[in-house]
Design an enzyme around this catalytic site. Structure first.
Site, PDB file in Angstrom:
ATOM      1  N   ARG A   1      56.498  86.155 -29.124  1.00  0.00           N
ATOM      2  CA  ARG A   1      55.184  86.647 -28.677  1.00  0.00           C
ATOM      3  C   ARG A   1      55.290  87.109 -27.241  1.00  0.00           C
ATOM      4  O   ARG A   1      55.840  86.413 -26.390  1.00  0.00           O
ATOM      5  CB  ARG A   1      54.144  85.517 -28.719  1.00  0.00           C
ATOM      6  CG  ARG A   1      53.671  85.169 -30.061  1.00  0.00           C
ATOM      7  CD  ARG A   1      52.333  84.464 -30.097  1.00  0.00           C
ATOM      8  NE  ARG A   1      51.943  83.647 -28.969  1.00  0.00           N
ATOM      9  CZ  ARG A   1      50.721  83.163 -28.815  1.00  0.00           C
ATOM     10  NH1 ARG A   1      49.773  83.443 -29.694  1.00  0.00           N
ATOM     11  NH2 ARG A   1      50.410  82.403 -27.789  1.00  0.00           N
TER      12      ARG A   1
ATOM     13  N   THR B   1      50.306  89.997 -24.055  1.00  0.00           N
ATOM     14  CA  THR B   1      49.486  90.542 -25.141  1.00  0.00           C
ATOM     15  C   THR B   1      49.431  89.624 -26.363  1.00  0.00           C
ATOM     16  O   THR B   1      48.597  89.826 -27.249  1.00  0.00           O
ATOM     17  CB  THR B   1      50.063  91.890 -25.610  1.00  0.00           C
ATOM     18  OG1 THR B   1      51.371  91.632 -26.155  1.00  0.00           O
ATOM     19  CG2 THR B   1      50.194  92.872 -24.460  1.00  0.00           C
TER      20      THR B   1
ATOM     21  N   ASP C   1      52.798  74.885 -26.025  1.00  0.00           N
ATOM     22  CA  ASP C   1      53.829  75.794 -26.554  1.00  0.00           C
ATOM     23  C   ASP C   1      54.852  74.957 -27.318  1.00  0.00           C
ATOM     24  O   ASP C   1      55.602  74.173 -26.733  1.00  0.00           O
ATOM     25  CB  ASP C   1      54.504  76.543 -25.396  1.00  0.00           C
ATOM     26  CG  ASP C   1      55.449  77.619 -25.909  1.00  0.00           C
ATOM     27  OD1 ASP C   1      55.284  78.775 -25.531  1.00  0.00           O
ATOM     28  OD2 ASP C   1      56.362  77.286 -26.716  1.00  0.00           O
TER      29      ASP C   1
ATOM     30  N   ASP D   1      58.612  75.254 -26.362  1.00  0.00           N
ATOM     31  CA  ASP D   1      58.897  74.639 -25.058  1.00  0.00           C
ATOM     32  C   ASP D   1      58.913  73.120 -25.152  1.00  0.00           C
ATOM     33  O   ASP D   1      59.754  72.452 -24.556  1.00  0.00           O
ATOM     34  CB  ASP D   1      57.858  75.087 -24.023  1.00  0.00           C
ATOM     35  CG  ASP D   1      58.107  76.500 -23.522  1.00  0.00           C
ATOM     36  OD1 ASP D   1      59.221  77.019 -23.749  1.00  0.00           O
ATOM     37  OD2 ASP D   1      57.186  77.082 -22.917  1.00  0.00           O
TER      38      ASP D   1
HETATM   39  C1  PRP Z   1      55.145  80.628 -31.450  1.00  0.00           C
HETATM   40  C2  PRP Z   1      55.129  80.010 -32.826  1.00  0.00           C
HETATM   41  C3  PRP Z   1      54.819  81.174 -33.730  1.00  0.00           C
HETATM   42  C4  PRP Z   1      53.912  82.008 -32.854  1.00  0.00           C
HETATM   43  C5  PRP Z   1      52.507  81.849 -33.333  1.00  0.00           C
HETATM   44  O1  PRP Z   1      56.339  81.281 -31.211  1.00  0.00           O
HETATM   45  O2  PRP Z   1      56.317  79.368 -33.172  1.00  0.00           O
HETATM   46  O3  PRP Z   1      55.955  81.897 -34.132  1.00  0.00           O
HETATM   47  O4  PRP Z   1      54.041  81.516 -31.520  1.00  0.00           O
HETATM   48  O5  PRP Z   1      51.639  82.672 -32.641  1.00  0.00           O
HETATM   49  P1  PRP Z   1      50.891  83.897 -33.323  1.00  0.00           P
HETATM   50  O6  PRP Z   1      50.243  83.363 -34.544  1.00  0.00           O
HETATM   51  O7  PRP Z   1      49.894  84.308 -32.265  1.00  0.00           O
HETATM   52  O8  PRP Z   1      51.875  84.981 -33.603  1.00  0.00           O
HETATM   53  P2  PRP Z   1      56.705  82.012 -29.822  1.00  0.00           P
HETATM   54  O9  PRP Z   1      56.480  83.486 -29.940  1.00  0.00           O
HETATM   55  O10 PRP Z   1      56.032  81.300 -28.693  1.00  0.00           O
HETATM   56  O11 PRP Z   1      58.268  81.874 -29.739  1.00  0.00           O
HETATM   57  P3  PRP Z   1      59.236  80.587 -29.661  1.00  0.00           P
HETATM   58  O12 PRP Z   1      59.138  79.890 -30.982  1.00  0.00           O
HETATM   59  O13 PRP Z   1      60.560  81.212 -29.435  1.00  0.00           O
HETATM   60  O14 PRP Z   1      58.787  79.719 -28.509  1.00  0.00           O
HETATM   61  N1  URA Z   2      52.453  79.334 -30.067  1.00  0.00           N
HETATM   62  C1  URA Z   2      52.535  78.056 -29.606  1.00  0.00           C
HETATM   63  O1  URA Z   2      53.643  77.514 -29.465  1.00  0.00           O
HETATM   64  N2  URA Z   2      51.388  77.412 -29.298  1.00  0.00           N
HETATM   65  C2  URA Z   2      50.185  77.962 -29.451  1.00  0.00           C
HETATM   66  O2  URA Z   2      49.165  77.306 -29.163  1.00  0.00           O
HETATM   67  C3  URA Z   2      50.106  79.285 -29.919  1.00  0.00           C
HETATM   68  C4  URA Z   2      51.256  79.938 -30.229  1.00  0.00           C
END
Ligand code: PRP
Ligand code: URA
Length: 207
Positions: free
Chosen positions: A102, A106, A198, A201
């Protein structure tokens, strides 16, 4: 899209540990594993199985074995926390991996990796990602999976938000979603509230 909100005290016990901001990554990973086992078991409850008979030391015993080709697809990176749970339940599952990130401004998901197994037309696909916020990542992942010809897709998710559920429902009404909770809302940064922060994280200690 059928949305299955699963209610089990053991799921809630794991979920509250995940939400607690004092939970360290080691405990966070264990709780993610615990809740994913239960979500996967529920999501795969109606998977096809076939009767078999095995010989015990005393007598033949009837039983059932999984008859479907199951493909589990984690979305990187947070989805990796759920992969081993599914493989523990279904050791024969094939694995596809989708990398989506993400954008921090945005919240739009962009693809950086995709490797899916061949011949998924008749497979039972289980998409795993702990967070469903705007729904952008889930919708993009399902598009990639459907492009292979796969038709039987379900998703497990640890925390969902109303906008994500709605977007998923509109885009892919044929995909079943299994989640223990649909939280209140998204904040201005598109994080789920109350959520757990997150997930990636907290899982990897990259906060
Ligand atoms: C997080 C999560 C989903 C996404 C959900 O991933 O694991 O894939 O956000 O959000 P959305 O419904 O608004 O798309 P992130 O993009 O933070 O990546 P990561 O798992 O590498 O931390
Ligand atoms: N991705 C995350 O890891 N946490 C949230 O709350 C939304 C998207």
């Amino acid at each position: 899209m059928p949305v299955h909100v699963l209610d089990h005290p053991l799921m809630h016990d794991a979920l509250v540990t995940l939400r607690d901001l004092t939970t360290p990554p080691s405990e966070f990973r264990r709780s993610a594993h615990r809740i994913s086992l239960m979500l996967a078991a529920e999501a795969l409850r109606d998977v096809r199985s076939t009767p078999v008979t095995v010989q015990t030391v005393l007598a033949p015993a009837p039983g059932r074995k999984i008859a479907s080709d199951i493909v589990v697809v984690p979305i990187l990176r947070a989805g990796l926390s759920m992969l081993d749970s599914v493989l523990e339940l279904v050791p024969t599952a094939r694995v596809g991996v989708i990398g989506l990130q993400r954008n921090e401004q945005t919240a739009e998901a962009s693809e950086y990796y995709c490797k899916l197994p061949p011949h998924m037309e008749d497979s039972e696909v289980l998409l795993v990602d702990p967070m469903l916020a705007t729904g952008g990542s889930a919708v993009a992942a399902i598009e990639l999976i459907k492009a292979t010809g796969a038709r039987r897709i379900r998703m497990i998710c640890i925390v969902s938000a109303p906008p994500g559920v709605e977007v998923l429902q509109q885009a892919h009404p044929d995909v079943d979603l299994y989640t223990p909770v649909i939280d209140r809302e998204l904040n201005a940064q598109k994080y789920i509230v109350p959520g757990l922060g997150d997930f990636g994280d907290r899982l990897y200690g990259t906060v």
